[in-house]
Design a protein around this motif. Structure first.
Motif: not given
Length: 137
Positions: A1-14
């Motif tokens: 599983m590729p790691h998610l970046t902080s930008t990806d995580i921010a989008g998911r939280i939003e």
């Protein structure tokens, strides 16, 4: 599983909370600790680890530049930079896995549908008839 970046995580939280990250951070400051503040903290740690990776990777790259001689003094800096880079990568991987697992366990609550009737307010009471000052017999 590729790691998610902080930008990806921010989008998911939003997406989960339906608001921009900056608004969520401001909102979380006024609330007691909870899931939102935990997710924001994990995101912040992930973003710091990513910045640290960039910094230490660039530092190590400067130290091993082909035109730069590597002497005993540079070796200690190279080892230290490599150790710090490895630590930052480990932190990023751990945080990315943890926050991804938490986000996968959560789902946004859908907006209420019209399938459920809206609660109705009781009808207002009828006005009382004016009573006369004279007593009836």
């Amino acid at each position: 599983m590729p790691h998610l970046t902080s930008t990806d995580i921010a989008g998911r939280i939003e997406d989960l909370y339906g608001a921009p990250l900056a608004d969520l951070e401001a909102h979380a400051q006024d609330q007691p600790p909870g899931m939102l503040s935990a997710l924001l903290g994990m995101h912040d740690t992930l973003a710091q680890a990513e910045r640290s990776i960039d910094f230490h990777r660039d530092h190590v790259a400067r130290l091993i530049h082909p035109e730069r001689p590597i002497g005993p003094h540079e070796v200690s800096h190279l080892l230290d930079g490599s150790r710090r880079l490895a630590e930052a990568v480990a932190i990023r991987e751990t945080q990315a896995k943890s926050v991804t697992a938490v986000l996968q366990s959560l789902a946004r609550v859908p907006a209420p549908t019209s399938a459920f009737p809206a609660p109705t307010l009781p009808a207002p009471a009828a006005p009382l008839a004016a009573q006369s000052a004279a007593h009836s017999r």
